[in-house]
Design an enzyme around this catalytic site. Sequence first.
Site, PDB file in Angstrom:
ATOM      1  N   TYR A 192       0.886  -1.080  -0.120  1.00 45.74           N
ATOM      2  CA  TYR A 192      -0.077  -0.010  -0.037  1.00 45.74           C
ATOM      3  C   TYR A 192       0.835   1.180  -0.060  1.00 45.74           C
ATOM      4  CZ  TYR A 192      -3.032   3.575   1.609  1.00 45.74           C
ATOM      5  OH  TYR A 192      -3.695   5.030   2.008  1.00 45.74           O
ATOM      6  N   GLU A 232      -3.696   7.311  -4.056  1.00 45.00           N
ATOM      7  CA  GLU A 232      -3.340   6.103  -3.324  1.00 45.00           C
ATOM      8  C   GLU A 232      -3.503   4.770  -4.107  1.00 45.00           C
ATOM      9  OE1 GLU A 232      -6.123   4.742   0.697  1.00 45.00           O
ATOM     10  OE2 GLU A 232      -6.767   3.603  -1.236  1.00 45.00           O
TER      11      GLU A 232
END
Length: 380
Positions: free
Chosen positions: A101, A190
């Site tokens: 991530y 993101e």
Amino acid sequence: MDLYEYQGKQLFAKFGIPVSEGRVATTPEEARAAAEALGGPVVVKAQVLTGGRGKAGGVKLADDPDDAEQKARDIIGLDIRGHVVKTLWIERASDIAKEYYLSVTFDRGAKKPLFMFTTQGGVEIEEVAANDPDALVRLHVDPLEGFQPWIARSLVYGAGVTDPDEQKQIASIVEKLYRCFIESDAMLTEINPLIVTPDGEVKALDSKFTVDDSALYRHPDIAEFRDTSAADPLEALAREKGVTYVKLDGFVGILGNGAGLAMSTVDVVVTVGGKPANFCDLGGGGGAEGVVKALEVITADSQVKSILFNIFGGITRTDVVAQGILEALAQMRIDTPIVVRLDGTNAEEGRRILSESGKPNLFVEPTMLDAAKRAVELAR
Ligand code: GDP
Ligand code: MN
């Protein structure tokens, strides 16, 4: 403004962040054609402005064009937490060895962009932050210093990535993501998951991208991404006219000068047993032009049975606003009852101007509560 995954990936690619090749499709037939053009297994992905699509059945692997058409049929029309799927992104399927991530957000508290990176990707980042906070590396970037190579190294080592080849690729993506964030005037970029393939290739498998609305004027290419078909038609009309407006379900149209006052007005209407038809902020001025535009939007809603103006003059003089309202009503024909509550600077003069106008559907009340009661009564 939130971007769809495929739009965010388009921007990622522009900044050199590796993504998979893909195509947009809006029908099962287009999905099949996309799979044929891409060749081999593909992933069929719902394009909706909400996360967790995978868990909701909005992301499916397909072995061949037949399968892609079938999966597209399953996903189109699916309701994912109130977002109905109309558009698909079909991309070449990737083999996944690891899911990481990586994000950059704007941390308003610190007044700095904030990097977050963890090797525990794929799941909701809030889960990682709650269950294993040490696995999440957080790092602010000083906006005056800008990006420095140590930032990437610090993230990569901090999260415990040991493979040198992986380290190099991630560091490069970190730097590119920062440029993408800054140069797009983003509030959030993101990548979840950022994957490592079995061959050791690192790439972005998903994108979540929010651009600052106030900066869209200098990004015409991004502004064009806006999906006007997804918006409420009245909200689209409001945006066209530059009116700050949110459609609600009720029958009392609301205008306030200032967002806080407009929100209080929504509350007061509910308190006296009414249902607001909308939220509308007239802003500071209160000139006729703004009032006309706002009324055009509000009266376009057939549910509106009465209109409540809530005006408090602080810097703005309410007599000027009263003139603006009358000028606006002279320019357009409105039969709907209109209740005006005026208070603040020059309020007596303002109320006198309205009362003496002789408009049969115009009612003046001195307090917010009385005005709301009147508006609700008149709507019945
Ligand atoms: P989200 O659920 O809305 O965050 O959608 P994602 O784009 O992140 O996809 C959800 C999950 O689907 C990912 O975490 C992956 O596990 C899986 N997935 C997506 N694309 C692929 C792919 O190309 N290959 C494989 N094997 N899995 C994929
Ligand atoms: Mn995701």
